[in-house]
Design an enzyme around this catalytic site. Structure first.
Site, PDB file in Angstrom:
ATOM      1  N   ALA A   1       0.848  -1.205   0.000  1.00 40.58           N
ATOM      2  CA  ALA A   1       0.000   0.000   0.000  1.00 40.58           C
ATOM      3  C   ALA A   1       0.881   1.251   0.000  1.00 40.58           C
ATOM      4  O   ALA A   1       1.833   1.356   0.783  1.00 40.58           O
ATOM      5  CB  ALA A   1      -0.901   0.005   1.229  1.00 40.58           C
TER       6      ALA A   1
ATOM      7  N   GLU B   1      11.363  -4.050  16.361  1.00 37.28           N
ATOM      8  CA  GLU B   1      12.826  -3.928  16.493  1.00 37.28           C
ATOM      9  C   GLU B   1      13.368  -2.727  15.731  1.00 37.28           C
ATOM     10  O   GLU B   1      14.310  -2.058  16.179  1.00 37.28           O
ATOM     11  CB  GLU B   1      13.485  -5.228  15.997  1.00 37.28           C
TER      12      GLU B   1
ATOM     13  N   VAL C   1      13.719   1.356  17.172  1.00 42.60           N
ATOM     14  CA  VAL C   1      14.791   1.959  17.976  1.00 42.60           C
ATOM     15  C   VAL C   1      16.141   1.563  17.392  1.00 42.60           C
ATOM     16  O   VAL C   1      16.471   0.379  17.328  1.00 42.60           O
ATOM     17  CB  VAL C   1      14.735   1.501  19.449  1.00 42.60           C
TER      18      VAL C   1
ATOM     19  N   LYS D   1      12.356   7.404  20.849  1.00 42.89           N
ATOM     20  CA  LYS D   1      13.102   6.165  21.108  1.00 42.89           C
ATOM     21  C   LYS D   1      13.352   6.002  22.612  1.00 42.89           C
ATOM     22  O   LYS D   1      13.314   4.891  23.143  1.00 42.89           O
ATOM     23  CB  LYS D   1      14.408   6.171  20.317  1.00 42.89           C
TER      24      LYS D   1
ATOM     25  N   GLY E   1      18.676   3.993   7.570  1.00 47.93           N
ATOM     26  CA  GLY E   1      18.988   3.557   6.204  1.00 47.93           C
ATOM     27  C   GLY E   1      18.069   2.409   5.813  1.00 47.93           C
ATOM     28  O   GLY E   1      17.727   1.568   6.655  1.00 47.93           O
TER      29      GLY E   1
END
Ligand code: NDP
Ligand code: HSE
Length: 431
Positions: A42, A126, A129, A202, A304
């Site tokens: 989506a 996972e 953070v 975070k 990234g």
């Protein structure tokens, strides 16, 4: 067994997740025990250019329909809505959810974790953070038999890059920010990174996990790095410190009102020998202190597309294995209710820079102000700032003191004639 995977979002991270799901289909099936079938992706604009080439017939703008028909939903759209509603729909439909959405989890995480546990499905995050770094599962699972006492994290790559450039090349904040933008680390609007908001999200997630207590984003004291000058960096360096933007979740064991957990994000001085001081460039690291395990450090790429996709795929395989073997495991439960401390209660050390008249008695006046608030000075350096004008720069580092006493001392300092200006007030952490 075939598990139907719906992917919401095909940006930096989503496009890499889609690529790996398609390219590594056989090996992922072997590792999961089920074939992971990507049923659709989506997006907002099905005609937009993508980072990787993907089959056009997978794209849709109807995220809600995709979610209805999935065993695992991967949410990589970001933002609060419609991500929140789609995740709740997925949970209500009995699907497990994998997300990297720190902004949403910092705001509504505990409510979503409870919904997932009540529905008997998994909600894994996972990637939320520190990107590729495995930190959520180590804290949630590996350290679940231990007691964490403090977490110090460099969890924002952009700000670490900027501070590292300032430290290693003597660049100003503005030049280092421009450099970070040119390299694609910082967004055109760098607010979320440089003002600490990304790190605060975070920090809220890490604190909630580490202390089994809900720490909403509002409880996180947040200060960014805009005010850090080349002069602050030099003064820190001269004294053997480096300045880092830290996300801190720390247990304070004072009496009554001073006992609790402080969750905060701010620039801080760290001794150059501290393991976090060696985290350079846009890298992230999380330093965990636990009663049994002692000191642990988790280091790697915090952002990234490809690195973050690694964390997402790890969660997907783990959720798939659970589906094959049965039982979702628990997401995260607030089993404790530790007081969240306001920043005024924090006990830490401080580095204070003041510009003063270089005259007899000035040092004594200033030392009296510290002593009057019960603050002990650990070290002091003096440099002549302007010999002609008779102005000197004093840099103090204090022993541990209460934030409210330190703030009162700074106010006292600003109010005496011999002090021309307060150059900076920074916390010293990691000791
Ligand atoms: P991007 O902005 O690159 O991509 C977002 C994607 O979501 C786009 O494909 C966009 O569609 C789609 N999208 C956004 N809103 C909607 C909507 N309302 N309906 C349908 N599709 C929508 O984000 P990233 O890949 O960078 O980040 C994704 C998530 O991962 C975020 O929560 C982020 O915080 C988190 N994360 C990102 C990291 C990173 O390094 N980038 C690191 C760690 C976590 P379209 O392309 O058509 O506009
Ligand atoms: N903007 C974030 C950073 C991306 O600079 O670390 C990962 O959350």
């Amino acid at each position: 067994m075939v598990l139907r995977i719906a992917l919401l979002g095909c940006g930096s991270v989503g496009s890499q997740v889609a690529r790996i799901l398609l390219e590594e289909s056989d090996s992922l099936a072997l590792r999961s025990g089920a074939r992971l079938q990507l049923t659709g992706i989506a997006v907002r604009d099905i005609n937009a250019a993508r980072d990787v080439e993907l089959p056009a017939d997978l794209f849709t703008t109807d995220a809600a329909a995709l979610v209805k028909d999935a065993d695992i939903v991967i949410e990589l759209m970001g933002g609060i809505e419609p991500a929140r509603t789609l995740i709740i729909d997925a949970i209500d439909n009995g699907a497990s959810v994998v997300t990297g959405n720190k902004a949403l989890l910092a705001q509504d995480g505990p409510e979503l974790y409870e919904k997932a546990d009540a529905a008997g499905v998994r909600l894994s995050y996972e990637a939320a953070v520190a990107g590729a770094i495995p930190i959520v599962r180590p804290i949630r699972d590996s350290l679940s038999g231990d007691k964490i006492t403090r977490v110090l994290g460099i969890v924002n790559g952009t700000t670490n890059y900027i501070l590292d450039q300032m430290d290693s090349t003597g660049a100003t904040f503005d030049d280092a920010l421009a450099d970070a933008q040119q390299l694609g680390y910082a967004e055109a609007d760098p607010t979320a990174d440089v003002d600490g908001h990304d790190a605060a999200s975070k920090a809220a997630i890490l604190a909630t996990l580490s202390f089994h207590t809900r720490f909403p984003l509002n409880d996180v004291f947040c200060e960014g790095i805009r005010s850090i000058t080349a002069q602050d960096i030099d003064a820190a360096k001269e004294a053997g410190y480096v300045i880092k933007l830290l996300a801190i979740a720390e247990q304070m064991t004072g009496e009554d009102d001073d006992a609790g957990v402080s969750v905060r994000v701010h620039p801080a001085l760290l001794r150059r020998s501290h393991p976090l001081a060696a985290v350079h460039g846009a890298y992230n690291a999380v330093f965990v202190e636990a009663e049994g395990a002692g000191e642990l450090m988790f280091y790697g790429q915090g952002a990234g597309g490809v690195p973050t996709a690694s964390a997402v795929l790890g969660d997907v395989v783990s959720a798939a294995r659970r589906m094959v073997l049965g039982g979702p495991g628990r997401t995260e439960i607030a089993t404790a209710q530790i007081r969240s401390l306001p920043v005024e209660s924090v006990m830490t050390r401080y580095a204070i820079g003041v510009e003063v008249l270089d005259e007899s008695g000035v040092l004594a006046t200033i030392a009296d102000l510290f002593a009057g608030r019960g603050i002990s000075i650990e070290s002091m350096r003096q440099n002549i700032r302007d010999a002609e004008q008779g102005v000197a720069e004093l840099r103090f580092v204090t022993h541990r003191a209460r934030e409210s006493d330190l703030a009162a001392t700074v106010k006292d300092l600003a109010g005496v004639d011999v002090v021309k200006s307060i150059i900076s007030v920074l916390r010293v952490e990691g000791e």
